[in-house]
Design a protein around this motif. Structure first.
Motif, mmCIF file in Angstrom:
data_model
loop_
_atom_site.group_PDB
_atom_site.id
_atom_site.type_symbol
_atom_site.label_atom_id
_atom_site.label_comp_id
_atom_site.label_asym_id
_atom_site.label_seq_id
_atom_site.Cartn_x
_atom_site.Cartn_y
_atom_site.Cartn_z
ATOM 1 N N ASP A 146 0.853 -1.188 0.000
ATOM 2 C CA ASP A 146 0.000 0.000 0.000
ATOM 3 C C ASP A 146 0.891 1.241 0.000
ATOM 4 O OD1 ASP A 146 -2.212 -1.614 0.107
ATOM 5 O OD2 ASP A 146 -2.510 -1.389 2.272
ATOM 6 N N ARG A 147 0.392 2.307 -0.574
ATOM 7 C CA ARG A 147 1.165 3.544 -0.658
ATOM 8 C C ARG A 147 0.638 4.557 0.348
ATOM 9 N NH1 ARG A 147 5.546 2.602 -3.917
ATOM 10 N NH2 ARG A 147 5.666 4.831 -4.424
ATOM 11 N N PRO A 148 1.387 4.855 1.406
ATOM 12 C CA PRO A 148 0.939 5.877 2.357
ATOM 13 C C PRO A 148 0.933 7.249 1.699
ATOM 14 C CG PRO A 148 3.202 5.277 2.810
ATOM 15 C CD PRO A 148 2.720 4.328 1.750
ATOM 16 N N LEU A 149 0.228 8.185 2.312
ATOM 17 C CA LEU A 149 0.168 9.539 1.777
ATOM 18 C C LEU A 149 1.497 10.265 1.934
ATOM 19 C CD1 LEU A 149 -3.359 10.494 3.152
ATOM 20 C CD2 LEU A 149 -2.766 9.746 0.842
ATOM 21 N N ALA A 150 2.318 9.813 2.867
ATOM 22 C CA ALA A 150 3.625 10.418 3.102
ATOM 23 C C ALA A 150 4.474 9.416 3.870
ATOM 24 C CB ALA A 150 3.479 11.720 3.893
ATOM 25 N N VAL A 160 8.382 8.929 6.366
ATOM 26 C CA VAL A 160 9.250 9.611 7.333
ATOM 27 C C VAL A 160 10.077 10.691 6.623
ATOM 28 C CG1 VAL A 160 11.311 9.304 8.768
ATOM 29 C CG2 VAL A 160 9.363 7.761 9.033
ATOM 30 N N ASP A 161 10.161 11.852 7.264
ATOM 31 C CA ASP A 161 10.865 13.045 6.788
ATOM 32 C C ASP A 161 10.040 13.876 5.813
ATOM 33 O OD1 ASP A 161 13.055 12.461 8.372
ATOM 34 O OD2 ASP A 161 14.124 11.410 6.768
ATOM 35 N N ASP A 162 8.784 13.476 5.564
ATOM 36 C CA ASP A 162 7.903 14.253 4.690
ATOM 37 C C ASP A 162 7.003 15.175 5.501
ATOM 38 O OD1 ASP A 162 8.834 13.048 2.391
ATOM 39 O OD2 ASP A 162 7.106 11.716 2.142
ATOM 40 N N PHE A 163 6.567 16.250 4.866
ATOM 41 C CA PHE A 163 5.468 17.076 5.351
ATOM 42 C C PHE A 163 4.240 16.697 4.536
ATOM 43 C CE2 PHE A 163 9.192 19.560 6.410
ATOM 44 C CZ PHE A 163 8.888 20.107 7.652
ATOM 45 N N ALA A 164 3.078 16.636 5.175
ATOM 46 C CA ALA A 164 1.870 16.253 4.445
ATOM 47 C C ALA A 164 0.640 16.843 5.114
ATOM 48 C CB ALA A 164 1.747 14.735 4.375
ATOM 49 N N LEU A 165 -0.393 17.074 4.324
ATOM 50 C CA LEU A 165 -1.679 17.516 4.850
ATOM 51 C C LEU A 165 -2.502 16.257 5.118
ATOM 52 C CD1 LEU A 165 -3.419 20.088 5.402
ATOM 53 C CD2 LEU A 165 -4.474 19.645 3.173
ATOM 54 N N LEU A 166 -2.814 16.002 6.401
ATOM 55 C CA LEU A 166 -3.503 14.778 6.800
ATOM 56 C C LEU A 166 -4.725 15.112 7.649
ATOM 57 C CD1 LEU A 166 -0.350 12.667 7.798
ATOM 58 C CD2 LEU A 166 -1.524 12.711 5.584
ATOM 59 N N ARG A 167 -5.704 14.197 7.641
ATOM 60 C CA ARG A 167 -6.955 14.440 8.365
ATOM 61 C C ARG A 167 -6.949 13.739 9.725
ATOM 62 N NH1 ARG A 167 -12.556 14.896 5.414
ATOM 63 N NH2 ARG A 167 -11.427 16.831 4.970
ATOM 64 N N VAL A 168 -7.369 14.455 10.761
ATOM 65 C CA VAL A 168 -7.494 13.887 12.103
ATOM 66 C C VAL A 168 -8.716 12.970 12.133
ATOM 67 C CG1 VAL A 168 -7.757 14.377 14.561
ATOM 68 C CG2 VAL A 168 -6.446 15.948 13.106
ATOM 69 N N VAL A 169 -8.503 11.722 12.542
ATOM 70 C CA VAL A 169 -9.601 10.744 12.539
ATOM 71 C C VAL A 169 -9.942 10.230 13.939
ATOM 72 C CG1 VAL A 169 -9.225 10.007 10.159
ATOM 73 C CG2 VAL A 169 -7.971 8.870 12.015
ATOM 74 N N GLY A 170 -9.164 10.609 14.941
ATOM 75 C CA GLY A 170 -9.450 10.141 16.290
ATOM 76 C C GLY A 170 -8.592 10.834 17.330
ATOM 77 N N GLY A 223 -3.077 6.908 5.159
ATOM 78 C CA GLY A 223 -3.272 5.994 4.050
ATOM 79 C C GLY A 223 -2.969 4.542 4.327
ATOM 80 N N LEU A 224 -2.656 4.212 5.589
ATOM 81 C CA LEU A 224 -2.378 2.824 5.955
ATOM 82 C C LEU A 224 -3.419 2.338 6.956
ATOM 83 C CD1 LEU A 224 1.507 2.970 6.367
ATOM 84 C CD2 LEU A 224 0.213 2.175 4.391
ATOM 85 N N SER A 225 -3.456 1.028 7.186
ATOM 86 C CA SER A 225 -4.465 0.459 8.083
ATOM 87 C C SER A 225 -4.286 0.944 9.521
ATOM 88 C CB SER A 225 -4.414 -1.071 8.044
ATOM 89 O OG SER A 225 -3.123 -1.541 8.399
ATOM 90 N N LYS A 226 -3.042 1.223 9.925
ATOM 91 C CA LYS A 226 -2.784 1.776 11.247
ATOM 92 C C LYS A 226 -2.566 3.276 11.118
ATOM 93 C CE LYS A 226 0.299 1.626 15.245
ATOM 94 N NZ LYS A 226 1.591 1.163 15.784
#
Length: 199
Positions: free
Chosen positions: A65-69, A71-81, A92-95
């Protein structure tokens, strides 16, 4: 050397009912690639590009699977919990990825889209996120030339314009009068160095 939280190309060394094992070298031994991630037609000796991270049991595991980012990346991610030690964001991963309270500039809320820097915590060895960017940036001299093309990611909207991360390494500012199109946190684009400040 295996890079946790990044892509690695590893050799298939063993097949089992629940997937295949990949050669992680002396430091990591065999690493499981679960059956659901094994490409069709995979044979012993094949090399596969995989992302290496920790599963829900904190064991090292591989995925195609391809994560959205990474280690060492900056990314815009959504808070889910939210939990007792921080907030979880979907990368973008199961965990989901943990952003500890200690790494939050302000408390995060479910449904919020936030800029996150992904890094490996030296104390625990775990992959986590941070919204405190200053300690990751401006550590190396800014050896840019006037007019040089650079890659930037918009991090914040300010009164002056848009605070941006330049080449994943330095802070920069795009004045509102110098911007074109719709800019928002997480957007990546080309920019050009117009002025270098002593600091």
């Amino acid at each position: 050397m295996i890079k946790i939280g990044q892509y690695n190309t590893l050799e298939v060394v063993k097949r089992v009912d629940f997937g295949v094992f990949l050669d992680g070298g002396e430091d990591f031994g065999n690493i499981l690639l679960p059956k659901s991630s094994v490409p069709a037609g995979t044979e012993l000796g094949d090399e596969i590009e995989v992302f290496i991270y920790f599963d829900s049991e904190d064991d090292i595991i591989a995925t195609t699977d391809r994560p959205l980012a990474q280690v060492d990346d900056f990314a815009l991610l959504r808070v889910v919990g939210i939990c007792g030690i921080g907030a979880f964001v979907d990368w973008g991963l199961s965990k989901d990825l943990l952003v500890p309270f200690s790494e939050q500039r302000r408390r995060l809320e479910v449904g919020q889209d936030i800029m996150v820097r992904i890094y490996t915590d030296k104390a625990s060895g775990r992959i986590v996120g941070s919204t405190k960017f200053n300690r990751f940036l401006d550590k190396t001299p800014a050896d840019y030339k006037l007019g040089q093309e650079v890659q930037v990611m918009i991090a914040e909207v300010t009164d002056l314009g848009y605070k941006a991360v330049i080449e994943d390494a330095h802070w920069g500012l795009i004045f509102k009068t110098e911007s074109f199109g719709k800019l928002f946190p997480g957007k990546k684009l080309k920019a050009y160095i117009k002025e270098l400040r002593p600091d």
